[in-house]
Scaffold this motif. Structure first.
Motif, PDB file in Angstrom:
ATOM      1  N   HIS A 160       0.813  -1.221   0.000  1.00 20.84           N
ATOM      2  CA  HIS A 160       0.000   0.000   0.000  1.00 20.84           C
ATOM      3  C   HIS A 160       0.845   1.269   0.000  1.00 20.84           C
ATOM      4  N   CYS A 170      -7.971   1.495  -4.337  1.00 18.08           N
ATOM      5  CA  CYS A 170      -7.547   0.300  -3.600  1.00 18.08           C
ATOM      6  C   CYS A 170      -8.537  -0.042  -2.490  1.00 18.08           C
ATOM      7  N   CYS A 172      -7.790  -0.535   0.437  1.00 23.89           N
ATOM      8  CA  CYS A 172      -7.357   0.187   1.649  1.00 23.89           C
ATOM      9  C   CYS A 172      -7.902   1.617   1.654  1.00 23.89           C
ATOM     10  N   CYS A 177      -1.941   2.199  -5.223  1.00 24.24           N
ATOM     11  CA  CYS A 177      -1.009   1.453  -4.363  1.00 24.24           C
ATOM     12  C   CYS A 177      -0.241   0.435  -5.225  1.00 24.24           C
TER      13      CYS A 177
HETATM   14 ZN   LIG Z   1      -3.879   0.190  -0.862  1.00 28.48          ZN
END
Ligand SMILES: [Zn+2]
Length: 306
Positions: A160, A170, A172, A177
């Protein structure tokens, strides 16, 4: 020789086994990962009973590698995009109802890095990074001969770091990332963009086409290789590691993936730091996680008994 057990949980399979104190696997098997936490706990209980029956000696400790952000402070997985039923679940009391020997839990990628460090391609080094590139990108960092966990346990999330500010969204909640730019789904997407198509194929299929000479398939890997190179250059400049090990399914396409990555690393990393670092393939494959889990439990038990 003392024995240890490892359980490595993935989105599709729970890999588990018995490992001796020098990291040799004496038994291993895998089961389908059940989606609910209740079923997972029942499965672990059953497999642990099986392990005890199979092993000739007592298993001294157990290590678990779970996907997601595992908090060393709260002893919970706070966020697991690939196994959401782990999120904030109170793991320790639940596991201690089935596992009567000492056990430890950590992030699965950290455990895989620890496995390569102790029993794989990282043996003998003092600092290394493992990047596992498959459906996602997992990573773990060893510094000065120790797993680097960070203050709360969240270190080593190189999947990430941002390599393309305008890249893909992403899981996240970031964008561009390393994971979104180099993992298997992106390679398929690169290929579809090249072909101006919407084929529902796997990265393995793109690899097989690349080997047959399909230039678009080769380019799909090279495009991701470029971003891998950016990520590797940052890693090298940041940590000056002795080794970077690359593992995971996508690494089968090493010949199409690595040359463009290395070209980019050479452009972007400090020459001295790049020359100081060996980039090579991880060797334990799918066994890295369960081996690392078992050997991590061994080390933690030794620490606890000091
Ligand atoms: Zn990410």
């Amino acid at each position: 020789m003392s024995l240890y057990a490892g359980f490595d949980l993935g989105g599709t399979h729970l890999k588990y086994g018995i490992v001796n104190e020098i990291g040799k696997i004496l038994f291993k098997e895998k089961a389908i990962s059940p989606p609910s936490i209740e079923d997972l706990l029942l499965l672990i209980k059953k497999l642990w009973e099986d392990i005890k029956k199979k092993s000739e000696e007592d298993v001294k400790a157990v290590g678990f590698g779970f996907p997601g952000i595992f908090s060393l402070i709260e002893h919970k997985t706070l966020q697991s995009p690939n196994y959401p039923s782990l999120d904030n679940f109170d793991l320790f009391p639940a596991l201690s109802r089935s596992i009567e020997v000492p056990f430890w839990v950590d992030n699965d990628a950290n455990m895989a890095a620890y496995g390569e460090f102790k029993a794989g391609a990282g043996q003998g080094v003092q600092s290394m990074v493992l990047l596992t590139i498959g459906t996602g990108v997992g990573s773990g960092i060893i510094l000065e001969g120790k797993l680097w966990q960070g203050k709360c346990g969240f270190a080593g999330e190189l999947g990430h770091i941002i390599v393309n500010p305008d890249g893909e969204k992403c899981l996240c909640e970031g964008q561009g990332c390393l994971e979104t730019e180099v993992s298997a789904p992106k390679i398929v997407k690169n290929y579809n963009v090249q072909k101006n198509s919407k084929m529902d194929i796997s990265a393995e299929e793109v690899f097989s086409r690349a080997k047959k000479g399909d230039k678009d398939a080769q380019k799909a890997f090279a495009q991701s290789g470029y971003y891998l190179g950016i990520g590797l250059a940052s890693t090298i400049n940041f940590l000056n590691p002795e080794k970077i090990l690359l593992g995971g399914g996508v690494i089968s396409a090493w010949d199409y993936f690595l040359p463009p990555a290395l070209e980019e690393v050479q452009k972007r990393a400090y020459k001295a730091s790049f020359e100081c670092c060996t980039i090579e393939k991880a060797i334990l494959g799918n066994d890295a996680g369960l081996t690392g889990c078992a050997l991590w439990a061994k080390e933690q038990l030794a620490e606890a008994e000091k």
